[in-house]
Design an enzyme around this catalytic site. Structure first.
Site, mmCIF file in Angstrom:
data_model
loop_
_atom_site.group_PDB
_atom_site.id
_atom_site.type_symbol
_atom_site.label_atom_id
_atom_site.label_comp_id
_atom_site.label_asym_id
_atom_site.label_seq_id
_atom_site.Cartn_x
_atom_site.Cartn_y
_atom_site.Cartn_z
ATOM 1 N N ARG A 101 0.932 -1.191 0.056
ATOM 2 C CA ARG A 101 0.052 -0.105 0.119
ATOM 3 C C ARG A 101 0.767 1.220 -0.077
ATOM 4 N NH1 ARG A 101 -3.381 -0.650 5.005
ATOM 5 N NH2 ARG A 101 -4.187 1.421 4.661
ATOM 6 N N LYS A 114 -4.431 -6.148 13.669
ATOM 7 C CA LYS A 114 -3.317 -6.114 14.739
ATOM 8 C C LYS A 114 -3.808 -5.844 16.131
ATOM 9 C CE LYS A 114 -1.399 -2.701 12.236
ATOM 10 N NZ LYS A 114 -0.845 -1.969 11.409
HETATM 11 N N1 URA Z 1 -1.995 2.588 11.046
HETATM 12 C C1 URA Z 1 -1.882 1.154 10.437
HETATM 13 O O1 URA Z 1 -1.709 0.311 11.241
HETATM 14 N N2 URA Z 1 -2.369 0.848 9.288
HETATM 15 C C2 URA Z 1 -2.970 1.761 8.515
HETATM 16 O O2 URA Z 1 -3.353 1.393 7.247
HETATM 17 C C3 URA Z 1 -3.062 3.088 8.690
HETATM 18 C C4 URA Z 1 -2.473 3.320 9.962
#
Ligand code: URA
Ligand code: CA
Length: 439
Positions: free
Chosen positions: A168, A187
């Site tokens: 990304r 996460k």
């Molecule tokens: N923080 C993250 O962990 N992922 C994202 O896509 C944007 C900010």
């Protein structure tokens, strides 16, 4: 279905089924789906979006792509906080120990900074000796013993996100509400705590430039959390200027120590956002029955120096030299070859601050990384002298830069100046806190 058909379906605005999303994530993690197809798919998501159901399915598929942390050996309600990223955002170093001082159990895995945003791990590593890579067994032991640990993400947590985020970053697909929500929540959920407080930033230094987008992201993340039985609260806070005055690593640790030593007063943005996060962490921990009680607990612990003491205990437990963590010695970590006062070119009110540019200026001085391989200098960065809406006289210092290596100083100065607007009229008042999203 073949990957190309799934891409076509999303390009046409279709809704993907649970199995289809799982097929994409599993295929990408196992290298059966190449980067270019995944990039094309994510670009389709940037333009077509995802339904809430698709985003929840995406989050779950990502979460189950790796290990899930089991924190059941830790007693009590385990809480975590997460910020969507900002500049001068030192809240973890204040709130995590303060909540632990009030009886909370804070088990937090943090990240590193990239680009203009700082990372808690880099800040912690500016303290001599601190080792942020702790085995899971030691992490649990520290949380059980002192009520708080902040360490690096261990092992094989959400490999799907690691691979997707790297892609990304270089394909213009970071800024998408479903992709951000699934990245963050996969996460946080895999990290295994019972409750999570999310700080969704909005403004010039944040992913979410408008309050409306921040609300959408916040609601989506809270809903996803509830779907898997975790309690989640999101607060929406302002990132139209650095949250604290300090932007750097040791400099931000110093500001956290100042706050925990009672040197930063109520009403200050960093102080208020820390209290807000702390209040919701204590409520989710069921340690307080309402916001007033929670705030009184936090302020009591702060005034008795118990938050600072917890921070010292945590740093010592992670191998660090806690003797620096006091007002008498913290300046030693911020020693640089020279300091430069950056002065206003004209008089007026600070009418806008582009927080991202201020963060980038600090990064150019060596406080942050442009690429993952860059080495940061823990002592450098900048400390703002002014806040949004303040008046400055001509030649009055706007900030102090802390410099060791001046090879990019000109760039840093230009970027800093381009990040501030000074005008004749006092700007409108901006709230620090926009909303609290509970469901
Ligand atoms: N923080 C993250 O962990 N992922 C994202 O896509 C944007 C900010
Ligand atoms: Ca509300």
């Amino acid at each position: 279905m073949r990957m190309v058909d799934l891409i076509d379906k999303k390009v046409a605005g279709g809704e993907l089924k649970h199995e289809e999303i799982k097929q994409i994530i599993d295929g990408f993690v196992s290298d059966e789906i190449p980067d270019y197809q995944m990039a094309a798919f994510m670009m389709a998501v940037v333009f077509q979006g995802m339904t809430d159901r698709e985003t929840a399915d995406l989050t779950m598929s990502m979460m189950y792509s790796g290990e899930i942390v089991d924190l059941s050996e830790i007693k009590g309600i385990k809480v975590d906080k997460h910020s969507t990223g900002g500049v001068g955002d030192t809240t973890t170093l204040v709130v995590a120990p303060l909540v632990a001082a009030c009886g909370g159990t804070v088990a937090k895995m943090s990240g590193r900074g990239l680009g203009h945003t700082g990372g808690t791990l880099d800040k912690l590593e500016s303290i001599p000796g601190v080792c942020i890579e702790q085995p899971m067994s030691r992490f649990k032991e520290i949380v059980n013993n002192i009520g708080v640990a902040v360490i690096g993400q261990t092992g094989n947590l959400v490999p799907a996100d690691k691979k997707m985020y790297a892609l990304r970053d270089v394909t213009g697909t970071v800024n998408s509400i479903p992709l951000i929500a699934s990245s963050i929540m996969s996460k946080k959920l895999a990290a295994g705590t019972d409750a999570i407080v999310l700080d969704v930033k909005t403004g010039s230094g944040a992913f979410m430039q408008t309050v409306e987008d921040a609300e959408k992201l916040a609601r989506l993340m809270v809903q996803i959390g509830r779907l898997v039985g975790r309690s989640c609260v999101a607060v929406i806070t302002d990132m139209n200027q650095p949250l604290g005055l300090a932007v750097g690593n040791a400099l931000e640790v110093r500001e956290a120590v100042q706050l925990l030593s009672g040197e930063i007063s109520k009403g200050d943005p960093l102080y208020e956002v820390c209290m807000l996060l702390g209040v919701h962490l204590l409520l989710l921990s069921k340690l307080a029955s309402d916001e007033d009680e929670a705030r009184a607990m936090l302020e009591g612990a702060l005034s008795r120096g118990e938050g600072l003491e917890k921070l010292r205990q945590m740093i010592a437990a992670e191998g660090g030299d806690a003797s620096y963590i006091c007002m008498e010695r913290i300046d030693e970590l911020c020693k640089v070859k020279h300091k430069l006062e950056v002065r206003a070119k004209k008089a007026g009110y600070i009418s806008s601050i582009h927080a991202e540019r201020i963060g980038t200026a600090a990064q150019m001085l060596g406080a942050g990384r442009a690429t993952k391989q860059d080495v940061i200098d823990p002592a450098v960065g900048l400390v703002m002298n002014k806040r949004l809406g303040d008046y400055v006289a001509e030649n009055e210092p706007l900030c102090t830069m802390y410099i060791n290596d001046d090879t990019r100083l000109d760039d840093a100065l230009e970027t800093f100046y381009s990040g501030l607007e000074i005008s004749e009229n006092k700007p409108d008042y901006r709230p620090m806190i926009y909303d609290i999203v509970r469901e």
